[in-house]
Design a protein around this motif. Structure first.
Motif, PDB file in Angstrom:
ATOM      1  N   LEU A  93      -9.930  -9.613  62.196  1.00 27.50           N
ATOM      2  CA  LEU A  93      -9.918  -8.886  60.935  1.00 27.50           C
ATOM      3  C   LEU A  93     -11.340  -8.394  60.688  1.00 27.50           C
ATOM      4  N   VAL A  94     -11.509  -7.082  60.561  1.00 21.87           N
ATOM      5  CA  VAL A  94     -12.837  -6.486  60.391  1.00 21.87           C
ATOM      6  C   VAL A  94     -12.905  -5.842  59.010  1.00 21.87           C
ATOM      7  N   ILE A  95     -13.912  -6.238  58.242  1.00 26.89           N
ATOM      8  CA  ILE A  95     -14.092  -5.776  56.866  1.00 26.89           C
ATOM      9  C   ILE A  95     -15.443  -5.081  56.772  1.00 26.89           C
ATOM     10  N   SER A  96     -15.434  -3.825  56.317  1.00 28.25           N
ATOM     11  CA  SER A  96     -16.684  -3.068  56.189  1.00 28.25           C
ATOM     12  C   SER A  96     -17.014  -2.826  54.728  1.00 28.25           C
ATOM     13  N   ILE A  97     -18.274  -3.071  54.358  1.00 29.11           N
ATOM     14  CA  ILE A  97     -18.741  -2.701  53.021  1.00 29.11           C
ATOM     15  C   ILE A  97     -19.754  -1.558  53.105  1.00 29.11           C
ATOM     16  N   ALA A  98     -19.736  -0.847  54.242  1.00 28.03           N
ATOM     17  CA  ALA A  98     -20.638   0.290  54.433  1.00 28.03           C
ATOM     18  C   ALA A  98     -20.095   1.497  53.680  1.00 28.03           C
ATOM     19  N   ALA A  99     -20.855   2.012  52.752  1.00 27.08           N
ATOM     20  CA  ALA A  99     -20.401   3.113  51.902  1.00 27.08           C
ATOM     21  C   ALA A  99     -20.127   4.362  52.722  1.00 27.08           C
ATOM     22  N   GLY A 100     -18.986   4.990  52.462  1.00 28.16           N
ATOM     23  CA  GLY A 100     -18.686   6.289  53.041  1.00 28.16           C
ATOM     24  C   GLY A 100     -18.102   6.285  54.437  1.00 28.16           C
ATOM     25  N   GLU A 161      -5.604   3.169  47.268  1.00 27.36           N
ATOM     26  CA  GLU A 161      -5.451   4.084  48.392  1.00 27.36           C
ATOM     27  C   GLU A 161      -6.835   4.598  48.791  1.00 27.36           C
ATOM     28  N   GLU A 162      -7.016   4.875  50.075  1.00 32.55           N
ATOM     29  CA  GLU A 162      -8.332   5.338  50.511  1.00 32.55           C
ATOM     30  C   GLU A 162      -8.727   6.645  49.830  1.00 32.55           C
ATOM     31  N   SER A 163      -7.750   7.448  49.463  1.00 31.61           N
ATOM     32  CA  SER A 163      -8.053   8.712  48.787  1.00 31.61           C
ATOM     33  C   SER A 163      -8.753   8.504  47.449  1.00 31.61           C
ATOM     34  N   HIS A 164      -8.691   7.290  46.904  1.00 30.11           N
ATOM     35  CA  HIS A 164      -9.342   6.980  45.632  1.00 30.11           C
ATOM     36  C   HIS A 164     -10.749   6.400  45.800  1.00 30.11           C
ATOM     37  N   MET A 165     -11.184   6.171  47.030  1.00 23.24           N
ATOM     38  CA  MET A 165     -12.452   5.469  47.225  1.00 23.24           C
ATOM     39  C   MET A 165     -13.661   6.275  46.753  1.00 23.24           C
ATOM     40  N   ASP A 166     -13.602   7.596  46.828  1.00 24.24           N
ATOM     41  CA  ASP A 166     -14.723   8.395  46.316  1.00 24.24           C
ATOM     42  C   ASP A 166     -14.834   8.238  44.803  1.00 24.24           C
ATOM     43  N   SER A 172     -17.488   2.646  39.718  1.00 22.56           N
ATOM     44  CA  SER A 172     -18.046   1.296  39.782  1.00 22.56           C
ATOM     45  C   SER A 172     -19.218   1.166  40.744  1.00 22.56           C
ATOM     46  N   GLY A 173     -19.209   1.943  41.840  1.00 23.93           N
ATOM     47  CA  GLY A 173     -20.323   1.857  42.780  1.00 23.93           C
ATOM     48  C   GLY A 173     -21.619   2.387  42.182  1.00 23.93           C
ATOM     49  N   SER A 174     -21.554   3.583  41.614  1.00 21.62           N
ATOM     50  CA  SER A 174     -22.733   4.198  40.986  1.00 21.62           C
ATOM     51  C   SER A 174     -22.883   3.806  39.525  1.00 21.62           C
ATOM     52  N   GLY A 175     -21.814   3.321  38.910  1.00 15.01           N
ATOM     53  CA  GLY A 175     -21.785   3.038  37.484  1.00 15.01           C
ATOM     54  C   GLY A 175     -22.892   2.151  36.944  1.00 15.01           C
ATOM     55  N   PRO A 176     -23.327   1.114  37.687  1.00 10.11           N
ATOM     56  CA  PRO A 176     -24.420   0.298  37.150  1.00 10.11           C
ATOM     57  C   PRO A 176     -25.673   1.099  36.812  1.00 10.11           C
ATOM     58  N   ALA A 177     -25.919   2.181  37.553  1.00 15.24           N
ATOM     59  CA  ALA A 177     -27.081   3.025  37.240  1.00 15.24           C
ATOM     60  C   ALA A 177     -26.901   3.726  35.901  1.00 15.24           C
ATOM     61  N   TYR A 178     -25.671   4.178  35.614  1.00 13.94           N
ATOM     62  CA  TYR A 178     -25.430   4.838  34.322  1.00 13.94           C
ATOM     63  C   TYR A 178     -25.674   3.848  33.179  1.00 13.94           C
ATOM     64  N   VAL A 179     -25.151   2.631  33.357  1.00 19.77           N
ATOM     65  CA  VAL A 179     -25.273   1.632  32.299  1.00 19.77           C
ATOM     66  C   VAL A 179     -26.744   1.248  32.103  1.00 19.77           C
ATOM     67  N   CYS A 180     -27.497   1.127  33.199  1.00 21.10           N
ATOM     68  CA  CYS A 180     -28.928   0.816  33.075  1.00 21.10           C
ATOM     69  C   CYS A 180     -29.660   1.901  32.298  1.00 21.10           C
ATOM     70  N   ASN A 261     -17.852  13.865  44.022  1.00 24.10           N
ATOM     71  CA  ASN A 261     -17.986  15.020  44.910  1.00 24.10           C
ATOM     72  C   ASN A 261     -19.044  14.785  45.976  1.00 24.10           C
ATOM     73  N   ARG A 262     -20.150  14.163  45.593  1.00 19.39           N
ATOM     74  CA  ARG A 262     -21.210  13.875  46.562  1.00 19.39           C
ATOM     75  C   ARG A 262     -20.736  12.859  47.591  1.00 19.39           C
ATOM     76  N   SER A 263     -19.954  11.884  47.160  1.00 20.64           N
ATOM     77  CA  SER A 263     -19.406  10.902  48.093  1.00 20.64           C
ATOM     78  C   SER A 263     -18.535  11.584  49.152  1.00 20.64           C
ATOM     79  N   ARG A 264     -17.752  12.564  48.726  1.00 19.86           N
ATOM     80  CA  ARG A 264     -16.913  13.303  49.686  1.00 19.86           C
ATOM     81  C   ARG A 264     -17.788  14.097  50.674  1.00 19.86           C
ATOM     82  N   GLU A 265     -18.885  14.657  50.177  1.00 17.99           N
ATOM     83  CA  GLU A 265     -19.757  15.473  51.030  1.00 17.99           C
ATOM     84  C   GLU A 265     -20.461  14.648  52.099  1.00 17.99           C
ATOM     85  N   LEU A 266     -20.694  13.360  51.824  1.00 20.15           N
ATOM     86  CA  LEU A 266     -21.478  12.525  52.724  1.00 20.15           C
ATOM     87  C   LEU A 266     -20.696  12.006  53.921  1.00 20.15           C
ATOM     88  N   LYS A 267     -19.402  12.233  53.953  1.00 16.88           N
ATOM     89  CA  LYS A 267     -18.592  11.744  55.086  1.00 16.88           C
ATOM     90  C   LYS A 267     -18.921  12.507  56.356  1.00 16.88           C
TER      91      LYS A 267
END
Length: 267
Positions: A93-100, A161-166, A172-180, A261-267
């Motif tokens: 079982l391989v689990i990746s936390i690498a963004a994008g 679904e993977e289509s929701h990952m962006d 939630s991935g970038s959200g902590p920066a907004y809250v800070c 949108n930027r997350s989609r561009e980085l693939k």
């Protein structure tokens, strides 16, 4: 899966958050874990903070002896890790936390479809994370149960679904920066209004923390809670009027859309 052997490739902050949470919650035992960490500073952190966890740099050997592998490295390192351990991935079982890095790419590199993609966030470091995961075709129900229990050890988790990952990345991935940024701005406003800096920061931080906790635990809509604070002709409604005039709501919505949108561009 308590007696399964787990190798975590990469020993940085997110790996520390996830693995320490799993160990503290009893998801896995330290005797069943290996961390692959080539940097001296990374090894020193583990030796100082979790001396019960074996740490080394023998990637191929540790992957070969594992049932589960978590890839906690930068996206550009994933192909190198996959190639160095190419003959040892079968059945794991391989689990990746690498963004994008998409499931398609991961499955192609690993050579099978028992692969999971996870998007955690930095509050995982204090056990208050928000993680989402998606799975490839050969991930079984007991695999997903183990993943959920692991991620619950550092916060809340949802399968998507993977289509929701962006969008997940944007909220939630970038959200902590907004809250800070919001906390910093609230504290700056407090200082302008006459509060000492440390007190303004303390009050702003606790207000955001307490409000988020109230939303999560009561299940009430944020708009309802907002309205309960805003008395007719009072201070809060005056402040809300200024926020609306200056486009705070639209700015936050646009920020989330831009991040997605930027997350989609980085693939």
């Amino acid at each position: 899966m308590r007696n399964k052997c787990l190798t975590v490739v990469g020993g940085g902050q997110m790996a520390r958050a996830l693995l320490c949470g799993m160990l503290d919650k009893g998801v896995i035992a330290a005797s069943d874990v290996r961390v692959v960490e080539p940097s001296h500073s990374g090894c020193d952190w583990w030796a100082k903070n979790r001396p019960d966890v074996p740490v080394g740099d023998n990637l191929a050997s540790d992957v070969a002896e594992s049932d589960i592998v978590i890839l906690a490295v930068k996206p550009y390192v994933i192909p190198k890790v996959a190639n160095q351990s190419a003959s040892f991935w079968d059945g794991k079982l391989v689990i990746s936390i690498a963004a994008g890095v998409t499931l398609e790419t991961l499955c192609s590199l690993i050579g099978h479809d028992r692969v999971v993609r996870v998007m955690p966030n930095t509050p995982s470091l204090v056990g208050a994370g928000a993680s989402a995961f998606c799975v490839a075709a050969d991930v079984a129900a007991d695999d997903k149960a183990w993943i959920e229990s692991s991620l619950q050890s550092i916060g809340v988790v949802a399968e998507v679904e993977e289509s929701h990952m962006d969008a997940v990345t944007a909220v939630s991935g970038s959200g902590p920066a907004y809250v800070c940024l919001i906390v910093e701005a609230m504290a700056d406003g407090g200082v302008f209004a006459g509060l000492p800096r440390d007190l303004a920061m303390k009050l702003a931080t606790q207000t955001v923390l307490g409000t988020a906790k109230m939303i999560a635990e009561t299940g009430r809509h944020p708009g309802e809670l907002k309205d309960s604070v805003a008395s007719p002709g009072g201070t809060t409604i005056a402040a809300l009027r200024v926020l609306e005039q200056n486009g705070l709501r639209r700015a936050l919505i646009d920020a989330v859309v831009a991040a997605a949108n930027r997350s989609r561009e980085l693939k």
